[in-house]
Scaffold this motif. Structure first.
Motif, PDB file in Angstrom:
ATOM      1  N   ARG A  51      -9.057  50.626 -26.512  1.00 15.99           N
ATOM      2  CA  ARG A  51      -7.839  49.965 -27.126  1.00 15.99           C
ATOM      3  C   ARG A  51      -6.553  49.514 -26.420  1.00 15.99           C
ATOM      4  N   LYS A  87      -5.922  47.055 -15.996  1.00 21.11           N
ATOM      5  CA  LYS A  87      -5.754  45.945 -16.989  1.00 21.11           C
ATOM      6  C   LYS A  87      -4.477  45.563 -17.252  1.00 21.11           C
ATOM      7  N   ASP A 147      -6.299  46.750 -24.571  1.00 26.08           N
ATOM      8  CA  ASP A 147      -6.126  45.160 -24.764  1.00 26.08           C
ATOM      9  C   ASP A 147      -5.414  45.117 -26.060  1.00 26.08           C
ATOM     10  N   TRP A 148      -5.564  45.680 -27.019  1.00 20.75           N
ATOM     11  CA  TRP A 148      -4.826  45.308 -28.221  1.00 20.75           C
ATOM     12  C   TRP A 148      -3.395  45.617 -28.211  1.00 20.75           C
ATOM     13  N   LEU A 205      -1.768  45.340 -25.447  1.00 27.15           N
ATOM     14  CA  LEU A 205      -1.264  44.413 -24.548  1.00 27.15           C
ATOM     15  C   LEU A 205      -0.969  43.119 -24.893  1.00 27.15           C
ATOM     16  N   GLU A 206      -1.161  42.817 -26.202  1.00 27.72           N
ATOM     17  CA  GLU A 206      -0.966  41.586 -26.809  1.00 27.72           C
ATOM     18  C   GLU A 206       0.692  41.175 -26.636  1.00 27.72           C
ATOM     19  N   LYS A 246      -2.915  41.811 -16.186  1.00 27.31           N
ATOM     20  CA  LYS A 246      -2.476  40.643 -17.122  1.00 27.31           C
ATOM     21  C   LYS A 246      -1.008  40.572 -16.989  1.00 27.31           C
TER      22      LYS A 246
END
Length: 228
Positions: free
Chosen positions: A102, A142, A104-105, A107-108, A146
């Motif tokens: 979860r 991650k 990635d969500w 890291l918006e 990013k």
């Protein structure tokens, strides 16, 4: 009748002047409103984000979320006049594997500071230590990939010797190893002076009370304030 028409031009002039003043006043008010909106937008654009990503400890299980240590961090920052927004990404029962799924969500929005608090549930479930370490490294990878400029803090954890002293010792060593490998700040033990102390924990003996979270906050703030 003649007297009324005689004063009519003056009336028209007065009316026109009044309408002109009202129009100017409305324009000034609109400009002021637009400036205020622009200031708010600018203030929000300057707002920095701290993301706490963890399990029930971060979520504040059993108490009001504002009273959990991330909420106390927000309160401290507000009192200091710091323009930071704290995001509580805690989820009860979360494991490091769940965190990988979860992250990635969350890291918006780019976090300026990322505080990782995961692994406790892995240890309590006896998950293979190499898996826990791999997942912690993956989450940090991650974030760093990013957002290379994001400052990362890893919250160290310890577990009771239920799974055996060897497992507990190896579990504890994961955190300094990961912190060193990824070159991130380490909080040696998130629950320092709280873990195992009956009066500072809920009846389950795992989750801190409101008073317990105040001490957890101090443990976190000691390292977090250096990154503000």
């Amino acid at each position: 009748m003649n007297l009324q028409f005689k004063n009519f031009p003056i009336f028209i002039l007065s009316l026109a002047l009044s309408l002109s003043l009202i129009s100017c006043s409305e324009k000034k008010e609109k400009v002021a409103q637009n400036q205020t909106k622009e200031e708010v937008v600018e203030e929000k654009s300057d707002e920095k984000i701290i993301l706490f990503f963890g399990n029930s400890l971060t979520a504040g299980y059993g108490i009001e979320q504002d009273l959990a240590f991330p909420g106390l961090v927000q309160a401290r920052l507000d009192s200091l006049g710091e323009n930071y927004k704290v995001i509580n990404g805690g989820l009860s029962g979360e494991t490091t594997a769940g965190g990988v799924g979860r992250i990635d969500w969350f890291l918006e929005d780019e976090p300026d500071i990322f505080v990782l608090e995961l692994g406790g549930n892995d240890g309590l479930r006896g998950i293979q230590l190499s898996e826990t370490k791999k997942n912690l490294l993956t989450i940090i990878d991650k974030v760093q990939t990013k957002y290379p400029d994001t400052k990362i803090i890893l919250a160290g954890m310890q577990i009771p010797p239920n799974m055996g002293p060897e497992y507990s010792q190896e579990f504890q060593s994961i955190y300094p190893e990961v912190a060193k490998e990824k070159d991130v700040t380490l909080i040696p033990f998130l629950l320092q002076n709280v873990g195992g102390i009956k009066e500072l924990n809920l009846p389950d003996g795992i989750h801190p009370t409101e008073e317990g979270h105040k001490l957890v906050f101090e443990n976190v703030w000691e390292y977090l304030k250096e990154e503000i």
